[in-house]
Motif scaffolding. Structure first.
Motif, PDB file in Angstrom:
ATOM      1  N   ALA A   1       0.854  -1.196   0.000  1.00 17.35           N
ATOM      2  CA  ALA A   1       0.000   0.000   0.000  1.00 17.35           C
ATOM      3  C   ALA A   1       0.888   1.243   0.000  1.00 17.35           C
ATOM      4  N   CYS A   2       0.265   2.396  -0.074  1.00 14.35           N
ATOM      5  CA  CYS A   2       0.991   3.680  -0.048  1.00 14.35           C
ATOM      6  C   CYS A   2       0.318   4.624   0.945  1.00 14.35           C
ATOM      7  N   GLY A   3       1.124   5.526   1.475  1.00 20.07           N
ATOM      8  CA  GLY A   3       0.596   6.631   2.282  1.00 20.07           C
ATOM      9  C   GLY A   3      -0.272   6.153   3.428  1.00 20.07           C
ATOM     10  N   THR A   4      -1.406   6.806   3.557  1.00 22.73           N
ATOM     11  CA  THR A   4      -2.349   6.480   4.629  1.00 22.73           C
ATOM     12  C   THR A   4      -2.759   5.019   4.593  1.00 22.73           C
ATOM     13  N   ALA A   5      -2.965   4.496   3.390  1.00 19.91           N
ATOM     14  CA  ALA A   5      -3.394   3.099   3.268  1.00 19.91           C
ATOM     15  C   ALA A   5      -2.324   2.161   3.834  1.00 19.91           C
ATOM     16  N   LEU A   6      -1.057   2.555   3.706  1.00 23.24           N
ATOM     17  CA  LEU A   6       0.005   1.714   4.272  1.00 23.24           C
ATOM     18  C   LEU A   6      -0.045   1.766   5.798  1.00 23.24           C
TER      19      LEU A   6
ATOM     20  N   ILE B   1      -3.944  -2.607   0.038  1.00 25.13           N
ATOM     21  CA  ILE B   1      -4.917  -1.735   0.707  1.00 25.13           C
ATOM     22  C   ILE B   1      -4.896  -0.403  -0.037  1.00 25.13           C
ATOM     23  N   THR B   2      -6.055   0.027  -0.511  1.00 27.31           N
ATOM     24  CA  THR B   2      -6.108   1.235  -1.323  1.00 27.31           C
ATOM     25  C   THR B   2      -7.515   1.804  -1.341  1.00 27.31           C
ATOM     26  N   GLN B   3      -7.627   3.081  -1.104  1.00 21.97           N
ATOM     27  CA  GLN B   3      -8.933   3.730  -1.175  1.00 21.97           C
ATOM     28  C   GLN B   3      -9.440   3.705  -2.599  1.00 21.97           C
ATOM     29  N   SER B   4      -8.606   4.223  -3.503  1.00 24.00           N
ATOM     30  CA  SER B   4      -9.056   4.436  -4.890  1.00 24.00           C
ATOM     31  C   SER B   4      -9.070   3.155  -5.712  1.00 24.00           C
ATOM     32  N   GLY B   5      -8.163   2.247  -5.407  1.00 26.21           N
ATOM     33  CA  GLY B   5      -8.014   1.058  -6.251  1.00 26.21           C
ATOM     34  C   GLY B   5      -7.331   1.367  -7.563  1.00 26.21           C
ATOM     35  N   GLU B   6      -6.752   2.560  -7.678  1.00 26.84           N
ATOM     36  CA  GLU B   6      -6.105   2.947  -8.931  1.00 26.84           C
ATOM     37  C   GLU B   6      -4.683   3.435  -8.706  1.00 26.84           C
ATOM     38  N   THR B   7      -4.156   3.306  -7.501  1.00 26.74           N
ATOM     39  CA  THR B   7      -2.808   3.796  -7.226  1.00 26.74           C
ATOM     40  C   THR B   7      -1.792   2.953  -8.004  1.00 26.74           C
ATOM     41  N   ALA B   8      -1.033   3.617  -8.861  1.00 26.04           N
ATOM     42  CA  ALA B   8      -0.161   2.889  -9.792  1.00 26.04           C
ATOM     43  C   ALA B   8       0.859   2.027  -9.046  1.00 26.04           C
TER      44      ALA B   8
ATOM     45  N   GLY C   1     -11.795  14.723  -0.184  1.00 23.91           N
ATOM     46  CA  GLY C   1     -10.670  15.440   0.427  1.00 23.91           C
ATOM     47  C   GLY C   1      -9.382  14.694   0.102  1.00 23.91           C
ATOM     48  N   VAL C   2      -8.359  15.434  -0.272  1.00 23.80           N
ATOM     49  CA  VAL C   2      -7.099  14.774  -0.634  1.00 23.80           C
ATOM     50  C   VAL C   2      -6.531  14.027   0.580  1.00 23.80           C
ATOM     51  N   ALA C   3      -6.690  14.607   1.755  1.00 22.83           N
ATOM     52  CA  ALA C   3      -6.227  13.922   2.970  1.00 22.83           C
ATOM     53  C   ALA C   3      -7.229  12.835   3.335  1.00 22.83           C
ATOM     54  N   SER C   4      -6.757  11.623   3.335  1.00 27.61           N
ATOM     55  CA  SER C   4      -7.649  10.493   3.597  1.00 27.61           C
ATOM     56  C   SER C   4      -7.996  10.420   5.080  1.00 27.61           C
ATOM     57  N   THR C   5      -9.272  10.288   5.388  1.00 28.05           N
ATOM     58  CA  THR C   5      -9.701  10.188   6.791  1.00 28.05           C
ATOM     59  C   THR C   5     -10.639   8.999   6.959  1.00 28.05           C
TER      60      THR C   5
ATOM     61  N   ALA D   1       1.074  12.205  11.894  1.00 25.52           N
ATOM     62  CA  ALA D   1       2.124  13.079  11.343  1.00 25.52           C
ATOM     63  C   ALA D   1       1.876  13.332   9.852  1.00 25.52           C
ATOM     64  N   LEU D   2       1.463  12.309   9.125  1.00 24.94           N
ATOM     65  CA  LEU D   2       1.213  12.494   7.682  1.00 24.94           C
ATOM     66  C   LEU D   2       0.078  13.496   7.458  1.00 24.94           C
ATOM     67  N   LYS D   3      -0.982  13.382   8.253  1.00 29.13           N
ATOM     68  CA  LYS D   3      -2.109  14.300   8.090  1.00 29.13           C
ATOM     69  C   LYS D   3      -1.632  15.743   8.249  1.00 29.13           C
ATOM     70  N   LEU D   4      -0.824  15.972   9.304  1.00 30.27           N
ATOM     71  CA  LEU D   4      -0.388  17.334   9.577  1.00 30.27           C
ATOM     72  C   LEU D   4       0.523  17.858   8.468  1.00 30.27           C
ATOM     73  N   LYS D   5       1.456  17.007   8.026  1.00 27.58           N
ATOM     74  CA  LYS D   5       2.379  17.423   6.961  1.00 27.58           C
ATOM     75  C   LYS D   5       1.602  17.813   5.718  1.00 27.58           C
ATOM     76  N   GLU D   6       0.686  16.925   5.311  1.00 28.47           N
ATOM     77  CA  GLU D   6       0.102  17.134   3.989  1.00 28.47           C
ATOM     78  C   GLU D   6      -0.886  18.293   3.937  1.00 28.47           C
ATOM     79  N   ILE D   7      -1.604  18.566   5.029  1.00 34.23           N
ATOM     80  CA  ILE D   7      -2.575  19.663   4.890  1.00 34.23           C
ATOM     81  C   ILE D   7      -2.141  20.961   5.557  1.00 34.23           C
TER      82      ILE D   7
ATOM     83  N   SER E   1      -5.562  10.841  -6.286  1.00 32.69           N
ATOM     84  CA  SER E   1      -5.363   9.497  -6.791  1.00 32.69           C
ATOM     85  C   SER E   1      -4.073   9.501  -7.604  1.00 32.69           C
ATOM     86  N   VAL E   2      -3.073   8.753  -7.145  1.00 26.22           N
ATOM     87  CA  VAL E   2      -1.753   8.867  -7.757  1.00 26.22           C
ATOM     88  C   VAL E   2      -1.570   7.728  -8.764  1.00 26.22           C
ATOM     89  N   THR E   3      -1.878   8.042 -10.027  1.00 23.97           N
ATOM     90  CA  THR E   3      -1.899   6.992 -11.051  1.00 23.97           C
ATOM     91  C   THR E   3      -0.618   6.964 -11.878  1.00 23.97           C
TER      92      THR E   3
HETATM   93  O1  M6R Z   1      -6.024   5.521  -3.159  1.00 20.21           O
HETATM   94  P1  M6R Z   1      -4.966   4.985  -2.250  1.00 20.21           P
HETATM   95  O2  M6R Z   1      -5.495   4.616  -0.917  1.00 20.21           O
HETATM   96  O3  M6R Z   1      -4.191   3.854  -2.862  1.00 20.21           O
HETATM   97  O4  M6R Z   1      -3.960   6.179  -2.044  1.00 20.21           O
HETATM   98  C1  M6R Z   1      -2.762   5.968  -1.334  1.00 20.21           C
HETATM   99  C2  M6R Z   1      -2.120   7.287  -0.950  1.00 20.21           C
HETATM  100  O5  M6R Z   1      -1.801   8.032  -2.078  1.00 20.21           O
HETATM  101  C3  M6R Z   1      -3.028   8.116  -0.027  1.00 20.21           C
HETATM  102  O6  M6R Z   1      -3.379   7.414   1.125  1.00 20.21           O
HETATM  103  C4  M6R Z   1      -2.311   9.424   0.368  1.00 20.21           C
HETATM  104  O7  M6R Z   1      -1.237   9.143   1.211  1.00 20.21           O
HETATM  105  C5  M6R Z   1      -3.305  10.374   1.052  1.00 20.21           C
HETATM  106  N1  M6R Z   1      -3.133  11.702   0.537  1.00 20.21           N
HETATM  107  C6  M6R Z   1      -3.108  10.477   2.499  1.00 20.21           C
HETATM  108  O8  M6R Z   1      -3.991  11.357   3.118  1.00 20.21           O
END
Ligand code: M6R
Length: 618
Positions: A309-314, A356-363, A407-411, A495-501, A614-616
């Motif tokens: 996974a990446c980011g919050t999902a990780l 683990i991924t919110q979008s299901g499209e993270t490259a 919201g870009v910040a995942s909650t 920490a990630l939430k605070l950094k990113e927003i 969504s980071v594709t």
């Molecule tokens: O869609 P995904 O869950 O795969 O996205 C993974 C990350 O890009 C995502 O969680 C990112 O870290 C968020 N901006 C965190 O708030």
């Protein structure tokens, strides 16, 4: 990462709908925005750097007229700085073709060189313009109608290296044509009698229809009113079945809240309930997934779990590791999906790759999971988007029911992922007798009862505590978030939430690791949030609070350990629950603290700089 929309209507004007679609997709990138519409004599383009509002102003000022066909784009820059000229759409030299693009054409430099030596010229630094020029040149050679355009596309596509989703708008003697091409990033199509619609995301099509088709890699689609013709990578015409989307279009609005993020934070009691409750079988002290997925035989065959996974999902994945190892006794590894491919991973027999991924499209996550599959793993996903590539490519999936997260910040997607991980861990544990029925029932009962506890963290009084922490510390030089055990990933997430927003430097650290180095950073200009839940590691974490406090650290305690609150400068109490479930509660005040610090610092909370939802691209 970049939002694409397109529409071809039976009649009427497309511009307003394109803007509406772009406003829904703006979370995918907001460096620039643009639209192109079809006119009898060619395509007309309007594009501006910066937010969508700049484009809307430009459209108003230019008196951009009505047209039944158009494409639009909101950009997250990959090639070339955010500027008017680099904004999409890009056009061919004939002026009859415009292209919008999400992704990267890796060999664009080589293709551009070839075109330059053939006398082509360029107005931007983008890889997309190379594409537009190339397709246009081939189209001119092939003829001037729709079939000729498709032949041109078929000549260009095999020459492209990289990942791309394209929408092409062309003006032909028989009217406008809308074509979509997918190789990597998602493209969703919806067709009604009134029009054909395409978008990078189902949210862009949802206001028109709930029945959508997810294009597959290699697909080229012609889209129009009542018409969807798809050819696959071999050029063979195929039928792609439509999926009915359960989401309500109004779910993607802000409702009564000033920001999507705040709305999504407040949705968490419902989201956790929707994701978990119906799957709990209290009678059996077990979990039942839809369609009998994760049955005993399957679960017992799992020897090892590899989380990707990446980011919050990780961070949700790291919590899943504690749960799966702790409850089911199965060894778990986790990797940044972007790193998994570069460490020559060893996948042993019986490995389950859990994406683990919110979008299901993270490259990165898609690529890592594909590699795990190639190496022999079975694959599964915890994912929020039913028709996404990750779900379609997985052997099994656990859908989270968070609804659209804008919201870009995942909650809310994070807490839904944690809830799903709890369910999976219990199922794995029960299937192999690692957790007695009464213990499982106790835990599931606690989960079933968690809703009022989550709600209690979202009352005015609870929010006021988080706001007070934010007010007191918004100006601090830096933040440390400390946690132990299952709450260590919660610290990373805080920490990630605070950094990113809020654009404040923040580090998440294992509380016990502080004394091995980071404690040197501590002074009274450093705010330190310690997440400490009543339970096995509470006392040890408290000792870390004392060590840090003794060095002048400003301590803020978050959690259910009252003794920690007693020794901290400020505190945010959280209701007591099972330690296994504590991340569901402890993460909420951290989201609120980050939100309010960002608010105080005047940040653009839903669209933090440099990010996209969504980071594709890899
Ligand atoms: O869609 P995904 O869950 O795969 O996205 C993974 C990350 O890009 C995502 O969680 C990112 O870290 C968020 N901006 C965190 O708030």
């Amino acid at each position: 990462m970049c939002g694409i929309v397109g529409a071809l209507l039976r009649s009427g004007s497309v511009t307003e709908g394109l803007i509406e679609g772009l406003s829904v997709l703006e979370y995918r990138g907001y460096d620039s925005a643009g639209v192109a519409v079809a006119r009898e004599q060619g395509v007309e383009v309007c594009k501006r750097s910066g937010r969508l509002a700049n484009l809307e102003n430009a459209l108003r000022e230019s008196g951009f007229g009505a047209s039944p066909a158009g494409i639009g784009h909101t950009r997250w820059a990959t090639h070339g700085e955010p500027s008017d000229s680099n904004a999409h759409p890009h056009t061919g030299r004939s002026g009859r073709l415009a292209v919008v693009h999400n992704g990267i054409i890796e060999n664009h430099v080589e293709l551009k060189r070839e075109l330059l030596s053939a006398g082509e010229s360029f107005t931007s630094e983008t890889d997309t313009e190379v594409l537009a020029r190339m397709i246009d040149r081939h189209w001119v050679e092939e003829g001037d109608d729709e079939d000729a355009l498709l032949r041109a596309v078929a000549r260009v596509v095999p020459r492209l290296k990289g990942y791309y989703a394209l929408a092409l708008l062309a003006t032909t003697p028989r009217g406008p044509v809308l074509v979509a091409v997918r190789q990597g990033p998602p493209l969703v199509v919806g067709v009604t009698e009134d029009g054909g619609f395409l978008s990078s995301d189902q949210l862009g099509v949802l206001p028109r229809t709930r029945d959508v088709v997810f294009l597959e890699d290699g697909d080229v689609a012609r889209v129009g009113p009542g018409r969807l013709q798809v050819t696959d990578a071999r050029g063979v015409e195929v039928v792609r079945e439509a999926t009915t989307i359960a989401w309500d279009p109004s779910d993607s609005g802000k409702g009564k809240y000033p920001h999507h993020m705040l709305k999504e934070i407040h949705e968490q009691p419902d989201v956790i309930a929707r994701t978990a409750f119906d799957r709990i079988d209290l009678g059996a002290g077990d979990v039942r997934f839809e369609g009998g997925a994760f049955d005993d035989a399957f679960c017992r065959s799992i020897e090892r779990v590899q989380i990707l996974a990446c980011g919050t999902a990780l961070h949700a994945g790291q919590i899943a590791r504690y749960l799966i190892e702790g409850l089911a006794g199965i060894p778990v590894d986790f990797d940044f999906a972007s790193e998994f491919r570069y460490r020559q991973p060893r996948v042993v027999e019986g490995t389950l790759a859990l994406a683990i991924t919110q979008s299901g499209e993270t490259a990165d996550t898609l690529a890592a999971t594909r590699l795990a599959r190639e190496l022999g793993a079975r694959t599964t996903a915890i994912c929020n988007v039913a028709g996404s590539t990750q779900v379609r490519e997985s052997d099994a999936a656990i859908l989270t029911h968070a609804g659209p997260e804008v919201g870009v910040a995942s909650t809310k997607a994070f807490t839904a992922q944690v809830a799903a991980a709890i369910l999976l861990a219990v199922r794995l544990a029960r299937s192999r007798g690692a957790l007695p029925e009464h213990k499982a029932r106790e835990l599931l009962e606690e989960l079933r009862m968690i809703r009022p506890k989550v709600e209690s963290l979202l009352t005015d009084a609870a929010i006021a505590r988080c706001r007070a922490v934010a007010r007191q510390h918004a100006g601090k030089r830096g933040f440390l978030f400390l946690g132990r055990g299952i709450n260590f990933p919660v610290a990373l997430e805080g920490a990630l939430k605070l950094k990113e927003i809020a654009y404040v430097h923040a580090e998440g650290y294992a509380a016990g690791e502080m004394k091995h180095g980071p404690i040197a950073l501590v002074d009274n200009d450093m705010a330190i949030l310690v997440i400490n839940a009543a339970g096995a590691v509470a006392e040890k974490t408290r000792a870390n609070i004392e060590q840090t406090k003794a060095r002048g650290g400003v301590m803020i305690s978050v959690g259910s350990d009252d003794a920690s609150h007693a020794i901290a400068a400020m505190s945010v109490p959280v209701p007591v629950t099972s330690e296994w479930l504590s991340p569901l509660l402890n993460s909420i005040p951290l989201q609120l603290v980050a939100y309010h610090i960002a608010e105080i610092r005047g940040c653009d909370i839903d669209k933090p700089r440099n990010l996209a939802k969504s980071v594709t691209v890899e």
